[in-house]
Design a protein around this motif. Structure first.
Motif, PDB file in Angstrom:
ATOM      1  N   ALA A  94      -1.827   0.629   8.786  1.00 51.13           N
ATOM      2  CA  ALA A  94      -1.619   0.008   8.519  1.00 51.13           C
ATOM      3  C   ALA A  94      -3.130   0.114   7.232  1.00 51.13           C
ATOM      4  CB  ALA A  94      -2.233  -2.229   8.393  1.00 51.13           C
ATOM      5  N   LYS A  95      -3.928   0.832   7.598  1.00 55.74           N
ATOM      6  CA  LYS A  95      -5.130   1.391   6.502  1.00 55.74           C
ATOM      7  C   LYS A  95      -4.069   2.350   5.543  1.00 55.74           C
ATOM      8  CE  LYS A  95      -9.026   0.343   9.335  1.00 55.74           C
ATOM      9  NZ  LYS A  95     -10.099   1.129  10.261  1.00 55.74           N
ATOM     10  N   LYS A  96      -5.246   2.172   4.446  1.00 58.62           N
ATOM     11  CA  LYS A  96      -4.631   3.497   3.363  1.00 58.62           C
ATOM     12  C   LYS A  96      -4.825   5.052   3.715  1.00 58.62           C
ATOM     13  CE  LYS A  96      -2.073   1.854   0.162  1.00 58.62           C
ATOM     14  NZ  LYS A  96      -0.480   2.284  -0.133  1.00 58.62           N
ATOM     15  N   GLU A  97      -5.929   5.702   3.797  1.00 62.81           N
ATOM     16  CA  GLU A  97      -6.264   6.213   4.431  1.00 62.81           C
ATOM     17  C   GLU A  97      -5.738   7.008   5.512  1.00 62.81           C
ATOM     18  OE1 GLU A  97      -8.285   3.594   4.431  1.00 62.81           O
ATOM     19  OE2 GLU A  97      -9.641   3.906   6.269  1.00 62.81           O
ATOM     20  N   ASN A  98      -5.291   6.066   6.141  1.00 62.76           N
ATOM     21  CA  ASN A  98      -4.132   7.103   7.191  1.00 62.76           C
ATOM     22  C   ASN A  98      -2.946   6.985   6.926  1.00 62.76           C
ATOM     23  OD1 ASN A  98      -6.477   6.652   9.000  1.00 62.76           O
ATOM     24  ND2 ASN A  98      -6.366   4.935   9.831  1.00 62.76           N
ATOM     25  N   THR A 248      -1.950  10.259  13.050  1.00 65.50           N
ATOM     26  CA  THR A 248      -2.944   9.260  13.586  1.00 65.50           C
ATOM     27  C   THR A 248      -2.873   8.213  14.379  1.00 65.50           C
ATOM     28  OG1 THR A 248      -2.711   8.579  10.701  1.00 65.50           O
ATOM     29  CG2 THR A 248      -3.252   6.551  12.577  1.00 65.50           C
ATOM     30  N   LEU A 249      -1.851   8.442  15.213  1.00 62.54           N
ATOM     31  CA  LEU A 249      -1.789   7.879  16.692  1.00 62.54           C
ATOM     32  C   LEU A 249      -2.102   9.216  17.633  1.00 62.54           C
ATOM     33  CD1 LEU A 249       2.156   5.550  16.540  1.00 62.54           C
ATOM     34  CD2 LEU A 249      -0.075   5.125  16.298  1.00 62.54           C
ATOM     35  N   ARG A 250      -1.792  10.142  17.272  1.00 62.88           N
ATOM     36  CA  ARG A 250      -2.207  11.353  18.171  1.00 62.88           C
ATOM     37  C   ARG A 250      -3.444  11.641  17.809  1.00 62.88           C
ATOM     38  NH1 ARG A 250       2.162  14.831  15.519  1.00 62.88           N
ATOM     39  NH2 ARG A 250       3.554  14.614  16.616  1.00 62.88           N
TER      40      ARG A 250
END
Length: 413
Positions: A94-98, A248-250
């Motif tokens: 949910a973070k914009k930077e991600n 992001t998840l990796r």
């Protein structure tokens, strides 16, 4: 004898032996009706599935624990429990930077249980989720409010009821502010959802919503998530968001090789594509099984036509004696076979459409939005197949009749 005369003669012969003609057609009736039923139910079921998925929202991305082949279902969709997704993953997504285009991400755990109020109780689905559920799912409450982030963080015993649950438990009583028991734990009703219908084969109104932490710690005893759903600002940004979420998840799961992913990320469009492929494969597989019945029906027609040729040897001899050519005899028996197969096909189409109509009525009565679909393509296909079956299995009996020696035929007792 021309084609029209041959057809009239064939119909007359069939009408004079009604029972035998019907039994001869039976294989074709069963085969063609099976094809019509399979194609109709397959198309209706496919439409139902696709509408269910579209009902969730076309700008949503689903993140499930466990790896999956690009064209196959995720492990969790097969009932396998995988614990690789955590709430912090949802916060990171949910973070914009991600993920620049993700506007909200809700986390979910699912369970079942009994909810009771006074002397009434209902078995229902329990959804533990986050306070931004209403934003992600475009859901609304009809009374009270959805639980807040503060209630979520404080492991509040707040519950929001689906509309059917509220109706079943409280009828004319206002549920908001009442205390209910879920799995023997006391909860306070803070809101009631608006009626939403079904999506993805789940009745959205037959469930209760409680804060994620409360569900994990108090009711289910888990610390992982069932899935995450992310909402993207625009459909055109779905592909970019998919890649952002995977990256992001990796990074969070310390995965350097994509083939080692312990999660699956799918957009609604991809889910539609996978499910369409699966339902098409299932539909054609069942149609192939029905085709076996058509072949059996064709063999039955050929068998009866061989018997008919033997019974009418003297008739064939007489016709040849007065000048009938081999081609005329061939056309007569071939047309007769096609008329039997085509007649069986027509009855099969009507019978199959009737069965499909009954299935549609029952499905709609049970609450599914099931369309009755019998397309012109399926009717033309069934008609063409029945003619082809008649032609294929009628050639040998017709050829045998045409090649009979007229003298030998006239001497036949």
């Amino acid at each position: 004898m021309n084609f029209v005369q041959a057809t009239k003669g064939s119909i007359h012969n069939l009408a004079s032996r009604k029972m035998r003609s019907f039994l001869t057609m039976l294989g074709m009736i069963i085969g063609i009706s099976s094809v019509i039923v399979i194609m109709s139910i397959g198309a209706s079921a496919q439409g139902l599935i696709l509408n269910q998925i579209k009902g969730i929202g076309s700008n949503l991305i689903g993140i499930l624990p466990g790896a999956a082949d690009e064209n196959g279902p995720p492990a969790t969709a097969l009932g396998i429990t995988v614990t690789t997704l955590k709430y912090d993953d949802a916060l990171a997504i949910a973070k914009k930077e991600n993920a620049h285009h993700v506007v909200a991400a809700a986390a979910y755990v699912k369970g079942v249980g009994t909810i009771s109020w006074e002397n009434r109780s209902v078995d229902t689905n329990i959804t533990g989720t986050t306070a931004n559920y209403v934003d992600v799912e475009d859901a609304k409450v009809s009374a009270g409010h959805f639980f807040t982030e503060e209630e979520e963080r404080s492991i509040s015993r707040s519950v929001v009821l689906g509309s059917e649950i509220a109706e079943s438990l409280f009828e004319d009583t206002d549920p908001v502010g009442q205390s209910v028991k879920i799995k023997r734990e006391l909860f306070r009703v803070v809101g009631v959802m608006e009626e939403r219908g079904s999506a993805f084969f789940q009745n959205q109104d037959d469930q209760v919503f409680i804060p994620l932490y409360t569900a994990q710690k108090l009711l289910l005893g888990v610390n992982h998530l069932g899935f995450i759903r992310a909402k993207v600002d625009d459909e055109k940004n779905l592909d970019q968001s998919l890649e952002d979420i995977k990256a992001t998840l990796r990074e969070r799961h310390e995965i350097t090789d994509p083939s080692q992913d312990d999660f699956s990320v799918r957009s609604v469009a991809q889910a539609l594509e996978v499910l369409t492929g699966v339902t098409n494969a299932l539909k054609f597989f069942l149609a192939a099984i029905a085709a076996i019945a058509l072949v059996v029906g064709g063999i039955g027609i050929m068998n009866i036509m061989l018997v008919s040729v033997n019974e009418r040897i003297r008739e064939i001899g007489l016709r040849k004696a007065v000048g009938a050519k081999n081609a005329s005899i061939l056309i007569q028996f071939l047309v007769e076979t096609i008329v039997i197969a085509f007649g069986g096909g027509l009855i099969g189409i009507i019978f199959g459409a009737g069965i499909a109509g009954v299935v549609a009525l029952v499905a709609n009565y049970l609450g599914y939005k099931w369309d009755f679909i019998v397309t012109l393509n399926s009717i033309f296909l069934a008609s063409g197949v029945s003619v082809l079956i008649g032609l294929t299995f009628g050639i040998y009996p017709a050829y045998r009749a045409a090649k009979l020696d007229p003298i030998v035929a006239l001497r036949h007792e």
